[in-house]
Design a protein around this motif. Structure first.
Motif, PDB file in Angstrom:
ATOM      1  N   TYR A 118       0.796  -1.228   0.000  1.00  0.00           N
ATOM      2  CA  TYR A 118       0.000   0.000   0.000  1.00  0.00           C
ATOM      3  C   TYR A 118       0.832   1.283   0.000  1.00  0.00           C
ATOM      4  O   TYR A 118       0.281   2.371   0.141  1.00  0.00           O
ATOM      5  CB  TYR A 118      -0.932   0.010   1.207  1.00  0.00           C
ATOM      6  N   SER A 119       2.146   1.182  -0.128  1.00  0.00           N
ATOM      7  CA  SER A 119       2.980   2.381  -0.167  1.00  0.00           C
ATOM      8  C   SER A 119       4.187   2.162  -1.064  1.00  0.00           C
ATOM      9  O   SER A 119       4.657   1.033  -1.226  1.00  0.00           O
ATOM     10  CB  SER A 119       3.439   2.762   1.247  1.00  0.00           C
ATOM     11  N   LYS A 203      -2.503  -2.217 -10.645  1.00  0.00           N
ATOM     12  CA  LYS A 203      -3.333  -3.248 -10.009  1.00  0.00           C
ATOM     13  C   LYS A 203      -4.673  -2.673  -9.553  1.00  0.00           C
ATOM     14  O   LYS A 203      -5.559  -3.406  -9.122  1.00  0.00           O
ATOM     15  CB  LYS A 203      -2.605  -3.832  -8.791  1.00  0.00           C
ATOM     16  N   GLY A 204      -4.772  -1.352  -9.624  1.00  0.00           N
ATOM     17  CA  GLY A 204      -5.993  -0.714  -9.163  1.00  0.00           C
ATOM     18  C   GLY A 204      -5.945  -0.364  -7.684  1.00  0.00           C
ATOM     19  O   GLY A 204      -6.962  -0.031  -7.082  1.00  0.00           O
ATOM     20  N   VAL A 205      -4.747  -0.411  -7.088  1.00  0.00           N
ATOM     21  CA  VAL A 205      -4.572  -0.107  -5.672  1.00  0.00           C
ATOM     22  C   VAL A 205      -4.090   1.333  -5.519  1.00  0.00           C
ATOM     23  O   VAL A 205      -3.196   1.781  -6.234  1.00  0.00           O
ATOM     24  CB  VAL A 205      -3.538  -1.063  -5.032  1.00  0.00           C
ATOM     25  N   TRP A 206      -4.675   2.052  -4.573  1.00  0.00           N
ATOM     26  CA  TRP A 206      -4.248   3.416  -4.295  1.00  0.00           C
ATOM     27  C   TRP A 206      -3.081   3.364  -3.311  1.00  0.00           C
ATOM     28  O   TRP A 206      -3.277   3.135  -2.119  1.00  0.00           O
ATOM     29  CB  TRP A 206      -5.392   4.238  -3.728  1.00  0.00           C
ATOM     30  N   VAL A 207      -1.883   3.547  -3.821  1.00  0.00           N
ATOM     31  CA  VAL A 207      -0.686   3.473  -2.981  1.00  0.00           C
ATOM     32  C   VAL A 207      -0.283   4.878  -2.521  1.00  0.00           C
ATOM     33  O   VAL A 207      -0.382   5.846  -3.276  1.00  0.00           O
ATOM     34  CB  VAL A 207       0.495   2.802  -3.725  1.00  0.00           C
ATOM     35  N   THR A 208       0.160   4.968  -1.288  1.00  0.00           N
ATOM     36  CA  THR A 208       0.633   6.244  -0.750  1.00  0.00           C
ATOM     37  C   THR A 208       2.093   6.420  -1.142  1.00  0.00           C
ATOM     38  O   THR A 208       2.925   5.560  -0.869  1.00  0.00           O
ATOM     39  CB  THR A 208       0.507   6.264   0.786  1.00  0.00           C
TER      40      THR A 208
END
Length: 222
Positions: A118-119, A203-208
């Motif tokens: 996630y980051s 991947k469609g993930v909101w990464v910080t």
């Protein structure tokens, strides 16, 4: 980044590479910006990978890591659902990053796959350093943290900005060797303001990618 509460004696404040001082916070962040190649976490360079655009097809399912902090580490996210799919996805992934950092601290793993999922970039590198400080002190987090007064803007280019407050008045450091919890008094520094920059990856993930904090911020006081 780092929500973070927590350095012995609430793991004293940590200086973020891009902002003022930050301490412990469930978001997990951490230390100096100056880092050499040996300091980089795996995947940190992924921040250079192109963002997914709204026109690109998104995977129907993403294989996400299981995020399960200890049962004595709890959260109260007051921002809730906003009704917009993109905004809700940003908030959901931001929550997962926060919890993943606490899980990495509890498992004493500075390179835990969950928070790195996630980051990326500065946020991932700073989280690694932040988690390492807990490992060095043989400590982890415990208690409840509250998140509130969020401000979110999702842009058409696949990026988003998220600002929010964190109440750490009921979150503390717990030392693994003794099992003792370091209960500290509530002060203005128990309230932390955060500003995050996120990007939607392929991947469609909101990464910080970047997280800045201000401990004792006036806008986060009760």
């Amino acid at each position: 980044m780092t929500r973070r509460r927590r350095r012995p004696a609430r793991l004293a404040a940590v200086t973020l590479s891009f902002a003022a001082a930050l301490t412990l916070s469930a978001c997990g962040d951490g230390s100096d910006s100056a880092s050499n190649d040996n300091d980089k976490v795996s995947g940190a360079d992924a921040a250079n990978e192109p963002s997914a655009t709204p026109s690109e097809s998104e995977p129907t399912e993403v294989d996400r890591p299981k995020v399960e902090p200890p049962v004595d580490v709890t959260y109260r996210f007051e921002w809730g659902k906003r009704g917009d799919p993109a905004e809700d996805a940003v908030l959901r992934d931001a929550e997962q990053r926060i919890k993943a950092v606490d899980m990495a601290i509890a498992e004493q793993d500075p390179l835990h796959e969950a928070y790195r999922f996630y980051s990326e970039g500065e946020a991932a590198a700073d989280s690694q350093k932040y988690i390492q400080e807990f490992v060095d002190h043989k400590a982890r987090t415990t208690g409840m943290t509250r998140f509130y007064r969020e401000s979110l803007h999702v842009k058409n280019d696949g990026t988003a900005s998220l600002a929010y407050c964190e109440d750490q008045s009921k979150a503390f450091n717990k030392f693994l060797d003794t099992g003792k919890t370091d209960v500290t008094s509530v002060t203005k520094d128990s309230y932390v303001a955060y500003a995050a920059t996120l990007r939607k990856n392929r991947k469609g993930v909101w990464v910080t990618e970047r997280l800045v904090s201000e401990r004792g911020s006036a806008k986060c006081q009760p």
